[in-house]
Each structure stands twice: as C-alpha cells, then as structure tokens.
Design an enzyme around this catalytic site. Structure first.
Site, short mmCIF file in Angstrom:
data_model
loop_
_atom_site.label_atom_id
_atom_site.label_comp_id
_atom_site.label_asym_id
_atom_site.label_seq_id
_atom_site.Cartn_x
_atom_site.Cartn_y
_atom_site.Cartn_z
N SER A 141 1.08 -1.67 0.45
CA SER A 141 0.03 -0.21 0.00
C SER A 141 0.63 1.18 -0.45
CB SER A 141 -0.88 -0.08 1.21
OG SER A 141 -1.37 1.51 1.21
N TYR A 155 -2.19 -0.15 10.20
CA TYR A 155 -2.44 -0.83 9.03
C TYR A 155 -1.19 -0.48 8.08
CZ TYR A 155 -3.62 -1.59 3.74
OH TYR A 155 -4.25 -2.00 3.08
#
Length: 246
Positions: A141, A155
């Site tokens: 990501s 995250y």
C-alpha cells in the site's frame, strides 16, 4: 500481450477486488492460476469460471491467511493441481482503521497475522517449489511509504513490513534466479474503497492524476513483474498510485 504460457501462479485473496483482477490478468496472459479466498465462495467460483473461459486452469482454494495450517494446505493443493508454482502473488490482506490508543488487541493480532505473517508463510511454503525464474510479488500500500492522515497507523505499519520483507528476500533468493518485488497501490476503486465513497474526494486530492486507480491497472504491474521483461528487476518497490506518494 505478455507471454506467461506454461507459468503456474498462486494468488492469495483472489476472489475479489485487486486479487481477482490479478488472477484474471495472469490467466489472460497465459498462466494457469490457483487462488485463495476466505468467505466469498460465490465470487471465487465466478473467478475460477472466468479463468477457465480463457482456456486456462483455474482453482479456487478456501483458506484463511491467518491460519498457518491453511496456508500450507493451500500451497500443497495448488502444487498438486497445477503441477508446480512459478509465481506467488501475496495479495490477501485485511484493513484496520482507528487510533492506536483505541485499537483492540484481537483486531491488531489479526491484522498482523494476515498482512505480515501470511506473506512470510506463503513464501516459506512456496520457495521449495519455485524454479529458476520464479517470482514472488507482494501487494502492499502507498501508506507504507507515507501516512498523510491519522487513523491508519497500524495498517500502514503492517504494510511497511513488506518493504523489508521484499528487499531482504530478494537477497536470499537472488542466487536461485528468483525475483521478489512489491507493488504499492494507491486509492483503487474496489468494494472496500469505492471511488464514490465518503472519503473518495479527499483521496483523489492526494494524487497527481486526481483519480482512483482501477484494479486492472494494479494487475498490469503484477503481470509485468511476472514476465521475462522483468528478469533483472528484484527488490524493487513499484508505486501504482497515480502519484500520491510522489
């Protein structure tokens, strides 16, 4: 079209979103594809049928990426069905929003089990089967490189672990002629983060192109890294994010 004929791929979390797009793109370019899913059996069946419609072998394997035994079983099933594995795509992941002060331990543990331990265990199980020219490609990501707003710290941390995993594993497997790379999607139009969602305009504003990516655009990067055109690319981090971390 990139030629992946004769290649055998395992994609984790391949029933929907980016994972499904990757599985279908690999098949479109000639690879046989096994993929895992956890709950979305209907979508998994549809992806497997779409792979078969392209004239390739497709296999949906139910497996929880937080379960070490399920990971080993999934790899064994993929090897048995396809006759081996040339390409591993570590895509399965879970999200977790919230401030660190408020995070529940069980949710944090699941995040780390799936997003960090899962790719490690899938790689560990697949490595003995990878031939020279094999590929390990992980999906991270853009938040691994830049955290521009609060509430995604855990995250982002789980995804940043894949940076070191990719670089280190590329050193370990380089002598065997196996490449290891990482793709960092930015905001991508999926069920989990739709381009018409409540935070979509904010996310678009962070990118140079001013738009969300599409799952097939992330899949195109994976297909390239899986191909012979990327033979000397390893330990690389490829952002597919519209310039959000430029």
């Amino acid at each position: 079209m990139i030629d992946l004929k004769g290649k055998r791929a395992l994609v984790t979390g391949g029933a929907r979103g980016i994972g499904a797009a990757i599985a279908l793109a690999l098949a479109e370019n000639g690879a046989d594809v096994a993929f895992t899913y956890q709950h979305a059996s209907g979508k998994a069946d549809a992806v497997a049928k779409s792979i078969a419609a392209k004239g390739r072998r497709g296999l949906a394997i139910q497996a929880d990426s937080a379960d070490p035994q399920a990971i080993t079983r999934a790899v064994d099933e993929a090897v048995a069905a396809l006759g081996g594995i040339d390409i591993l795509v570590n895509n399965a992941a879970v999200g977790l929003n919230g401030m660190i002060a408020d995070i529940e331990l069980d949710a944090y543990q699941t995040l780390m089990d799936v997003n960090v331990r899962g790719p490690v265990l899938f790689a560990k199980a697949v490595i003995p089967h990878l031939p020279k020219g094999g590929r390990i490609i992980s999906i991270g990501s853009g938040l691994a490189e830049r955290v521009p707003f609060p509430g995604v710290t855990a995250y982002a941390m789980s995804k940043s672990a894949l940076l070191s995993f990719t670089r280190g594993l590329s050193r370990e497997l380089g002598p065997q002629g196996i490449t290891v790379n990482l793709v960092l999607p930015g905001s991508t139009d999926t069920d989990a983060n739709p381009a018409d969602g409540p935070a979509a305009d904010f996310q678009r504003g962070m990118s140079s192109l001013g738009r969300f990516g599409e799952p097939h655009e992330v899949a195109s990067a994976v297909v390239f890294l899986a191909s012979a055109a990327a033979n000397v690319i390893t330990g690389a981090i490829l952002a597919v994010d519209g310039g959000a971390i430029a």
